[in-house]
Design a protein around this motif. Structure first.
Motif, short mmCIF file in Angstrom:
data_model
loop_
_atom_site.label_atom_id
_atom_site.label_comp_id
_atom_site.label_asym_id
_atom_site.label_seq_id
_atom_site.Cartn_x
_atom_site.Cartn_y
_atom_site.Cartn_z
N PHE A 66 0.84 -1.19 0.00
CA PHE A 66 0.00 0.00 0.00
C PHE A 66 0.88 1.24 0.00
CE2 PHE A 66 -2.69 -3.29 1.61
CZ PHE A 66 -3.97 -2.96 1.21
N TYR A 67 0.40 2.32 -0.64
CA TYR A 67 1.15 3.57 -0.74
C TYR A 67 0.26 4.76 -0.41
CZ TYR A 67 4.70 0.86 -3.16
OH TYR A 67 5.66 -0.07 -3.48
N THR A 68 0.87 5.81 0.13
CA THR A 68 0.18 7.08 0.36
C THR A 68 1.16 8.22 0.11
OG1 THR A 68 -1.26 8.33 1.86
CG2 THR A 68 0.66 7.29 2.85
N LEU A 69 0.62 9.35 -0.30
CA LEU A 69 1.41 10.57 -0.49
C LEU A 69 1.02 11.52 0.61
CD1 LEU A 69 3.52 11.88 -2.37
CD2 LEU A 69 1.62 12.78 -3.72
N GLU A 70 2.00 11.95 1.36
CA GLU A 70 1.77 12.85 2.48
C GLU A 70 1.08 14.13 2.01
OE1 GLU A 70 4.52 15.05 5.86
OE2 GLU A 70 5.41 14.55 3.94
N ALA A 71 0.19 14.65 2.85
CA ALA A 71 -0.41 15.96 2.55
C ALA A 71 0.73 16.94 2.37
CB ALA A 71 -1.33 16.40 3.68
N GLY A 72 0.72 17.67 1.28
CA GLY A 72 1.83 18.55 0.95
C GLY A 72 2.79 17.90 -0.03
N GLY A 73 2.69 16.59 -0.21
CA GLY A 73 3.45 15.89 -1.23
C GLY A 73 4.92 15.69 -0.95
N GLN A 74 5.37 15.85 0.29
CA GLN A 74 6.80 15.69 0.55
C GLN A 74 7.25 14.24 0.61
OE1 GLN A 74 4.87 17.70 2.57
NE2 GLN A 74 5.60 19.73 2.06
N LYS A 75 6.44 13.36 1.20
CA LYS A 75 6.88 11.98 1.41
C LYS A 75 5.93 10.99 0.75
CE LYS A 75 8.76 13.04 5.97
NZ LYS A 75 8.60 12.82 7.42
N LEU A 76 6.52 10.01 0.07
CA LEU A 76 5.77 8.85 -0.41
C LEU A 76 6.04 7.73 0.58
CD1 LEU A 76 4.07 7.44 -2.63
CD2 LEU A 76 6.25 6.76 -3.68
N LEU A 77 4.98 7.20 1.19
CA LEU A 77 5.11 6.14 2.17
C LEU A 77 4.66 4.81 1.57
CD1 LEU A 77 5.18 8.63 4.03
CD2 LEU A 77 3.90 7.33 5.69
N VAL A 78 5.25 3.72 2.06
CA VAL A 78 4.85 2.37 1.68
C VAL A 78 4.51 1.61 2.95
CG1 VAL A 78 7.23 1.49 1.71
CG2 VAL A 78 5.48 0.30 0.37
N ALA A 79 3.45 0.80 2.87
CA ALA A 79 3.06 -0.05 3.99
C ALA A 79 3.02 -1.48 3.50
CB ALA A 79 1.69 0.36 4.51
N ASP A 80 3.72 -2.35 4.21
CA ASP A 80 3.75 -3.77 3.88
C ASP A 80 2.86 -4.51 4.87
OD1 ASP A 80 4.26 -6.41 3.31
OD2 ASP A 80 6.44 -6.18 3.20
N HIS A 81 1.68 -4.87 4.41
CA HIS A 81 0.68 -5.51 5.27
C HIS A 81 0.98 -6.99 5.52
CE1 HIS A 81 -0.49 -6.39 1.19
NE2 HIS A 81 -1.47 -7.18 1.57
N LYS A 82 1.92 -7.56 4.76
CA LYS A 82 2.23 -8.98 4.93
C LYS A 82 3.53 -9.22 5.71
CE LYS A 82 -0.38 -10.66 1.00
NZ LYS A 82 -0.32 -11.33 -0.30
#
Length: 169
Positions: A66-82
């Motif tokens: 899963f991925y999200t872009l921080e409000a403001g667009g500074q950081k791209l985060l990844v979440a590994d659910h497995k």
């Protein structure tokens, strides 16, 4: 629990959400394929990303993350659910992107990520390589500014041709 409007569906029929609470990241899941859906919460999964204001998560089937872009667009985060335990971390940082919420996110069959900025209406495409690393970010279209733009995506849809023909009927 958490910010329930930010999740997405994975390939196993689970609605999955990651949220920051009590100084740590947490994962929430609901198996919507089950006759009696069960909510499962996994608290305290990771603290390496810190508290990041985000507004949508997108499931990327190519990377199975899963991925999200921080409000403001500074950081791209990844979440590994497995992962055991699940993890949330920063993939990369950007500068010069529009501020504010990125309230809609989706992916395509090639693993590219798309984020729509609520304030400017700009839709950003993050091109991902075969190793699930971002290689480029660009504005592919500008739509209307809105905060009513959330939803779930089909990660197997063809790459989107903005302003082009309907490629999948």
């Amino acid at each position: 629990e958490g910010r329930s409007y930010t999740g997405d569906m994975d390939d196993n029929g689970n609605w999955t959400n990651f949220y920051y609470s009590n100084s740590t990241w947490n994962m929430a899941q609901v198996d919507v394929d089950a006759v009696n859906p069960t909510f499962v919460s996994t608290p305290g999964i990771d603290n390496s990303a810190g508290n990041v204001n985000h507004h949508d998560w997108v499931y990327n089937a190519t990377c199975d993350k899963f991925y999200t872009l921080e409000a403001g667009g500074q950081k791209l985060l990844v979440a590994d659910h497995k992962a055991t335990p699940p993890t949330v971390g920063v993939v990369t940082t950007y500068s010069g992107l529009d501020g504010g919420a990125y309230g809609a996110a989706w992916a395509d069959v090639d693993g590219n990520l798309y984020f729509s900025n609520n304030g400017s209406g700009k839709i950003y495409k993050i091109t991902m390589d075969g190793g699930c690393s971002p290689t480029n970010i660009e504005v592919v279209m500008t739509g209307s500014s809105t905060s009513n733009n959330d939803g779930m995506s089909c990660p197997y849809s063809p790459e989107i041709e903005f302003g082009g023909a309907d490629t999948d009927g």
